[in-house]
Write a protein that holds these residues in place. Structure first.
Motif, PDB file in Angstrom:
ATOM      1  N   VAL A  25     -30.240  87.597-101.506  1.00 16.21           N
ATOM      2  CA  VAL A  25     -29.288  86.517-101.274  1.00 16.21           C
ATOM      3  C   VAL A  25     -29.652  85.746-100.020  1.00 16.21           C
ATOM      4  O   VAL A  25     -29.644  84.516 -99.996  1.00 16.21           O
ATOM      5  N   SER A  26     -29.989  86.472 -98.961  1.00 11.81           N
ATOM      6  CA  SER A  26     -30.262  85.825 -97.681  1.00 11.81           C
ATOM      7  C   SER A  26     -31.061  86.761 -96.792  1.00 11.81           C
ATOM      8  O   SER A  26     -31.125  87.973 -97.045  1.00 11.81           O
ATOM      9  N   TYR A  82     -22.945  94.141-102.749  1.00  6.33           N
ATOM     10  CA  TYR A  82     -23.878  93.524-101.805  1.00  6.33           C
ATOM     11  C   TYR A  82     -24.339  94.612-100.834  1.00  6.33           C
ATOM     12  O   TYR A  82     -23.556  95.465-100.413  1.00  6.33           O
ATOM     13  N   VAL A  93     -22.488  84.045 -94.385  1.00  3.99           N
ATOM     14  CA  VAL A  93     -23.545  83.907 -95.391  1.00  3.99           C
ATOM     15  C   VAL A  93     -22.930  83.277 -96.630  1.00  3.99           C
ATOM     16  O   VAL A  93     -22.053  83.869 -97.275  1.00  3.99           O
ATOM     17  N   LYS A 106     -28.025  91.418-103.554  1.00  5.80           N
ATOM     18  CA  LYS A 106     -26.937  91.494-104.531  1.00  5.80           C
ATOM     19  C   LYS A 106     -27.436  92.301-105.723  1.00  5.80           C
ATOM     20  O   LYS A 106     -28.495  92.021-106.273  1.00  5.80           O
ATOM     21  N   GLN A 136     -33.831  84.388 -91.266  1.00  2.05           N
ATOM     22  CA  GLN A 136     -32.457  83.872 -91.189  1.00  2.05           C
ATOM     23  C   GLN A 136     -31.533  84.813 -90.445  1.00  2.05           C
ATOM     24  O   GLN A 136     -30.591  84.393 -89.780  1.00  2.05           O
ATOM     25  N   ARG A 168     -22.720  81.553-100.518  1.00  2.00           N
ATOM     26  CA  ARG A 168     -23.162  82.015-101.834  1.00  2.00           C
ATOM     27  C   ARG A 168     -24.577  81.563-102.139  1.00  2.00           C
ATOM     28  O   ARG A 168     -25.290  82.186-102.923  1.00  2.00           O
ATOM     29  N   ASP A 169     -24.999  80.456-101.519  1.00  2.00           N
ATOM     30  CA  ASP A 169     -26.357  79.973-101.732  1.00  2.00           C
ATOM     31  C   ASP A 169     -27.357  80.591-100.767  1.00  2.00           C
ATOM     32  O   ASP A 169     -28.528  80.214-100.740  1.00  2.00           O
ATOM     33  N   GLY A 170     -26.889  81.540 -99.943  1.00  2.00           N
ATOM     34  CA  GLY A 170     -27.780  82.212 -99.011  1.00  2.00           C
ATOM     35  C   GLY A 170     -27.894  81.550 -97.659  1.00  2.00           C
ATOM     36  O   GLY A 170     -28.586  82.067 -96.769  1.00  2.00           O
ATOM     37  N   SER A 171     -27.233  80.424 -97.486  1.00  2.00           N
ATOM     38  CA  SER A 171     -27.287  79.744 -96.193  1.00  2.00           C
ATOM     39  C   SER A 171     -26.570  80.571 -95.130  1.00  2.00           C
ATOM     40  O   SER A 171     -25.616  81.293 -95.414  1.00  2.00           O
TER      41      SER A 171
END
Length: 717
Positions: free
Chosen positions: A270-271, A251, A320, A260, A276, A322-325
């Motif tokens: 990813v985010s 990462y 952060v 990633k 964000q 895994r879904d980027g939230s």
């Protein structure tokens, strides 16, 4: 150890600063509770007189008392046993924090002299532990076997420290900055900055932007057999930061995004989209449960209304998913820091972070004031923190007893005949007084000598301005106090300040701030040194005359009066017989090495010690065999002098953090401090001190100003 809640005013605390005094509870200023110490016991050879001694340094030891870090810690990594490996960048060391956070030790690295050149023998060497040399390391990583990998940034190398402490070079060529793949030393790196290692031993290293070399960053890969390849020849931003999860996936924090990388080197976002995260990511780290955390901030630059400033907005620690939230766990105040000096404490100056095994976060927080070292804080997810190591509110303007008092960069010292010690408190632009028992007052204020000053009192107090390394103080036998500002010599007598003399009319060319040091004898004659290579004598009537040297003719020659030659002159002192001593050749001016010169009352100049034909250095010995370093430009500190009743001359060395002694026959020895060690360790000599500036002697005691304190030394017989 106290616990703090972020976003609320900090309670004022002071960590213990010596090993020889018990703790007590006392009240601090501003109605904030404080855990303070009793005044130090002066029977030790080296002890605190007043102020706060914990600050910037490279001292190992207990985190609560003596351990210190430099002003920049650029990377940290957690070992399997819970210890933290630290890239102590400005100390050129790799340090280790114990698992219980109570001890700091040096894992590898030794002294790199000021002004070292990348890849040179003084800044690069393999070897065992302290025999090795690093140069501005900024990234560290630890594998499952306990080996440490180092991004040795300024040497352009990747280094390995084995579990037994052996340091070797894995990739790159010392001092060579380029981009070339290959095996081991055939590969070439440039400015490696962040590093990570997976469970199979594969190493990833990023290269940060280096002006004139690469416009963005790069990411390189080093296999277990030493093959170096490039997996990203151009990153989005200038300083990519790396982390690896337990599956070996790379990462990268890159220009406000978390990416990633797949095995084939292809990145996916990813985010970080849609704001964000802040535009600057400081650190990314995985915890033992494979959760990814980010320390980020929004940087806002401003050039309006005053000096350039930077405001840090939305600074915080975030999870952060895994879904980027993105979930914010801890956030700092909305307006954090700017270069004008305004700052809040909570997380505002964070420069590195690692997730601990206990679900907490160890954060390194720096300071733009170079006299304060990095502070380590341990944050919980609830937003509370505990100070682990480093200075806590070391500077200030506070009168009081012993370590209850606060200074801000004290420099020049001088004794009043009554026994009070005058201290030029440069950072506070005032003059303080310290009694023999450690009681501190402020000149011109209640509790200090003179409740108020008349005449040019304001100018006298504030003459410790930027660009004047110390604004020396001097006293005569009648108790008059002298200092200087620009070309004027100021005199305080009976709490009234007047101009004793102005030397500019005597100079062939009018120059700004020509005076570099002053001294006074017991009769009231005052001497002023200059960077013009001359010394003036001002008699008790305020009449200045040329005493020694030839203006604008620099060199090194002993002799009578104007036949003698000097380089850039510095601080001075006198002995009881009226002899004058002066530091010669600040800044290695005219390529003349530093020396200590002696001038008799009749004006005969001789060289007491030092070698004018050698560059600044450090060596004890006799006469020209001795080498001196007499200035530390990073903090505008220059060597100061003091003489005891036996005619021994003492010289402060801010560059090497030692005090030297010169016997009347020219024999030089080191009596306080250890070359290469910076910090404060009380007790038996030589001890350890940090960047000494002013010195003064009374009876058998030597007094020394360091970053935010005045310490005392009981001189050996």
């Amino acid at each position: 150890m106290k616990i703090y809640k972020i976003n609320k005013p900090l309670q004022y605390i002071s960590l213990i600063t010596t090993l020889i005094v018990p703790m007590l509870t006392a009240c601090g200023g501003d109605s904030k509770s404080s855990t303070e110490l009793q005044p130090p016991v002066s029977s030790a050879n080296l002890s605190l007189l007043a102020g706060y001694t914990l600050g910037e340094g490279n001292q190992d030891g207990l985190t609560s008392t003596t351990a210190s870090l430099s002003t920049r810690v650029a990377g940290m990594a957690l070992t399997s046993s819970g210890e933290v490996v630290i890239a102590d960048t400005n100390n050129n060391l790799i340090r280790k924090l114990s698992a219980n956070y109570d001890q700091i030790s040096t894992l590898a690295g030794g002294l790199v002299p000021s002004g070292a050149v990348s890849g040179a023998l003084s800044s690069y060497s393999d070897g065992n532990r302290l025999e090795a040399r690093f140069y501005r390391p900024t990234g560290v990583a630890v594998d499952v076997a306990g080996n440490t990998y180092v991004a040795d940034t300024a040497n352009h190398l990747v280094r390995k420290i084995s579990a037994t402490g052996a340091v070797t070079t894995l990739a790159g060529q010392p001092g060579v900055c380029a981009n070339q793949d290959g095996m081991g030393s055939t590969a070439i790196l440039c400015n490696p900055s962040s590093i990570a290692v997976d469970k199979a031993g594969i190493i990833y290293v990023s290269e940060a932007n280096l002006s004139g070399k690469n416009e963005t960053g790069r990411i390189r890969k080093i296999t277990t057999d030493g093959v170096v390849s490039t997996i990203a020849s151009q990153t989005r931003g200038k300083n990519p930061i790396l982390a690896i999860d337990s599956a070996g996936t790379l990462y990268v924090a890159d220009s406000g995004l978390i990416l990633k990388y797949a095995v084939n080197g292809q990145p996916t976002v990813v985010s970080g989209t849609d704001g964000q995260l802040g535009n600057t990511i400081v650190a990314i780290t995985f915890d033992s449960a494979d959760r990814l955390f980010v320390l980020d901030k929004e940087v806002n630059y401003s050039l309006m209304l005053g000096p350039p400033s930077i405001r840090y907005l939305r600074l915080g620690i975030r999870h952060v998913g895994r879904d980027g939230s993105v979930t914010t766990l801890i956030s700092a105040p909305s307006d954090c820091h700017n270069y004008s000096g305004l700052s809040n404490d909570d997380l505002c100056q964070a420069i590195s972070m690692v997730a601990g095994a206990d679900g907490q976060f160890l954060v390194a927080e720096g300071n733009y004031d170079t006299r304060e070292g990095v502070q380590l804080r341990n944050y919980t997810r609830q937003g509370t923190y505990a100070v682990v190591a480093g200075p806590v509110h070391p500077k200030g303007l506070k009168d009081g007893q012993g370590n209850l008092a606060r200074f801000h960069n004290p420099s020049a010292l001088a004794f009043d005949p009554s026994g009070a010690l005058y201290v030029r408190d440069k950072g506070n632009q005032t003059i303080r007084t310290v009694q023999a028992d450690g009681q501190v007052g402020t000149l011109g204020q209640p509790g200090g000598h003179c409740v108020s000053l008349t005449g040019l009192g304001k100018e006298m107090l504030s003459s410790g301005i930027f660009g004047i390394p110390g604004s020396a103080l001097a006293t005569d036998g009648a108790g008059n106090l002298y200092t200087y500002i620009d070309s004027r010599i100021l005199k305080m007598s009976n709490c009234e300040v007047v101009v004793l003399a102005d030397i500019n009319p005597l100079l062939d060319v009018s120059v700004n701030n020509p005076v570099t040091g002053i001294a006074a004898d017991i009769l009231g004659n005052v001497y002023a040194s200059t960077y013009q290579g001359v010394i003036f004598k001002i008699d008790t009537q305020g009449i200045p005359t040329l005493f020694a040297g030839r203006e604008g003719t620099w060199g090194h020659r002993d002799g009578q009066g104007e036949t003698a030659l000097f380089s850039w002159l510095g601080n001075m002192t006198t002995d009881t017989a009226g002899n004058l001593y002066v530091v010669d050749s600040l800044n290695y001016f005219e390529r003349l090495g530093p020396t200590i010169r002696k001038i008799t009352p009749s004006g005969l100049v001789s060289t007491l010690a030092g070698n004018p034909n050698a560059p600044p250095g450090y060596a004890d010995g006799s006469g020209t065999n001795a080498l001196f370093s007499v200035d530390w430009p990073e903090e505008l500190k220059t060597a100061s002098l003091a003489v005891d009743k036996k005619g021994n001359v003492y010289v402060s060395d801010p560059a090497n953090s030692v005090i030297r002694k010169i016997k009347p026959d020219g024999q030089v020895s080191t009596i306080v401090g250890q070359m290469g060690h910076r910090g404060f360790v009380a007790g038996d000599l030589p001890g350890s001190i940090n960047r000494p500036a002013g010195i003064a002697i009374r009876d058998s005691m030597l007094y020394v100003s360091i970053s935010h304190a005045v310490i005392q030394v009981k001189l050996p017989d």
